[in-house]
Design an enzyme around this catalytic site. Structure first.
Site, PDB file in Angstrom:
ATOM      1  N   CYS A 128      -3.023   4.667   3.458  1.00  0.00           N
ATOM      2  CA  CYS A 128      -3.762   3.430   3.197  1.00  0.00           C
ATOM      3  C   CYS A 128      -2.897   2.339   2.549  1.00  0.00           C
ATOM      4  O   CYS A 128      -2.989   1.169   2.899  1.00  0.00           O
ATOM      5  CB  CYS A 128      -4.980   3.727   2.329  1.00  0.00           C
ATOM      6  SG  CYS A 128      -4.679   4.951   1.053  1.00  0.00           S
ATOM      7  N   HIS A 240      -7.680  -0.910  -2.805  1.00  0.00           N
ATOM      8  CA  HIS A 240      -6.324  -0.871  -3.369  1.00  0.00           C
ATOM      9  C   HIS A 240      -5.751  -2.297  -3.459  1.00  0.00           C
ATOM     10  O   HIS A 240      -6.066  -3.144  -2.630  1.00  0.00           O
ATOM     11  CB  HIS A 240      -5.370  -0.089  -2.450  1.00  0.00           C
ATOM     12  CG  HIS A 240      -5.729   1.352  -2.267  1.00  0.00           C
ATOM     13  ND1 HIS A 240      -6.719   1.992  -2.937  1.00  0.00           N
ATOM     14  CD2 HIS A 240      -5.161   2.295  -1.463  1.00  0.00           C
ATOM     15  CE1 HIS A 240      -6.773   3.254  -2.567  1.00  0.00           C
ATOM     16  NE2 HIS A 240      -5.843   3.465  -1.660  1.00  0.00           N
TER      17      HIS A 240
END
Ligand SMILES: NC(=O)c1ccc[n+]([C@@H]2O[C@H](COP(=O)([O-])OP(=O)(O)OC[C@H]3O[C@@H](n4cnc5c(N)ncnc54)[C@H](OP(=O)(O)O)[C@@H]3O)[C@@H](O)[C@H]2O)c1
Length: 287
Positions: A128, A240
């Site tokens: 990711c 994130h």
């Protein structure tokens, strides 16, 4: 078009369902798979209830065109043959095949053409933190070749799956109640804390999460540029963030980069400090 989601109950599987619905992905049927733990569970998709089937070795993938798999590397390796043998394309979210030469590692905004060469009918997705970084690096690399990247990540609990989010939520409650937080998934207490340790430490003293950002960027962007990453877990449930330092062969101006970002797929420039709106902020030093 018939689509399967393997690992439907997981953090990634649930996002797959949301995105397929949001984008109105063109398909006639969606089939959900999981382990015996979630088999029989129902999930709603566009107003219809879908029941999770247990993933088994058999003919369940005979009519499937695309299988989106996110049930961990071990399951992906074990079931790749079962999933692809009748022609289904397996788009795999785990780390099982990312570095195999006969499996393309693809981020659609960066190297979509690589997905056409898939001898094993498998297309791998990167980690990711790599995905969001390369989407931003690509327009810069198009302007002037990137020589070096230094990145610090601020990674949410969601990166550790559904259990990671649950552990953070539980720890927040425990801390508020004055109890000792329960630690299972993360190496330390994450609530009210920051942990510079994701995945295992390797011999070169980087963690595997940090090295993945280096290895995967090279494969996706077809570059020799070195990426030095510091990956840090922070106590937020989802999303994130990253601070990225980039060195290019030719000095670039901020305006040039902003213009390239504005035209790039998958990027939105939000850079208005006066309005406290700084999701993507640029700092520039010449040289
Ligand atoms: N979370 C992220 O941001 C992220 C990002 C990139 C890649 N990934 C990768 O995606 C994969 C899944 O991550 P996640 O975060 O979604 O994990 P998760 O929330 O723990 O979910 C794991 C999923 O795998 C399924 N599963 C486990 N064993 C199975 C089996 N024997 N047969 C069928 N299904 C099985 C589980 O189903 P049951 O509930 O039925 O057991 C569950 O749906 C991992 O490889 C991870 O590294 C995650």
């Amino acid at each position: 078009m018939k689509v399967a989601v393997v690992g439907a109950s997981g953090a990634v599987g649930q996002e797959f369902l949301k995105v397929l619905a949001e984008r109105n992905f063109p398909m006639d049927e969606l089939v959900l798979f999981g382990s015996a733990r979630s088999a029989g569970n129902e999930y709603e998709f566009k107003g219809k209830k879908l029941v999770v089937k247990e993933l088994k070795h058999g003919d369940d993938f005979k009519d499937i065109d695309i299988a989106l798999t996110s049930a961990g590397a071990g399951i992906s390796k074990e079931f790749a043959e079962t999933i692809t043998k009748y022609g289904a394309i397996m788009i795999d979210n785990s780390s099982a095949f990312r570095y195999d030469n006969d499996v393309p590692l693809v981020v659609p905004e960066v190297n979509p053409e690589d997905s056409k060469n898939r001898p094993r009918n498998i297309i791998a997705n990167p980690n990711c933190s790599t995905i969001q970084m390369v989407v931003a690096l690509k327009p810069i690399d198009n302007l002037s070749k990137i020589k070096r990247v230094r990145v610090a990540t601020y990674q949410a609990a969601s990166g550790a799956g559904a259990q990671g989010i649950a552990e953070l939520e539980n720890q927040v409650k425990e801390v508020a109640e004055g109890k000792t937080p329960t630690i299972q998934k993360f190496p330390y207490q994450l609530a009210m804390n920051i942990i510079p340790h994701i995945d295992i430490f390797l011999e070169n003293d980087y963690t595997k999460e940090e090295m993945k950002m280096n290895w995967e960027t090279k494969k996706i962007m077809h570059t020799e540029a070195e990426v030095s990453a510091t990956c840090v877990r922070i106590p937020v449930a989802r999303a994130h963030s990253e601070a990225i330092w980039v060195e290019t062969e030719r000095p670039l101006s901020i305006e040039e980069v902003k213009t390239a970002f504005a035209k790039a797929e998958g990027l939105t420039v939000v850079d208005n400090p006066a309005e406290k709106n700084i999701q993507c902020h640029f700092l520039f030093r010449e040289g």
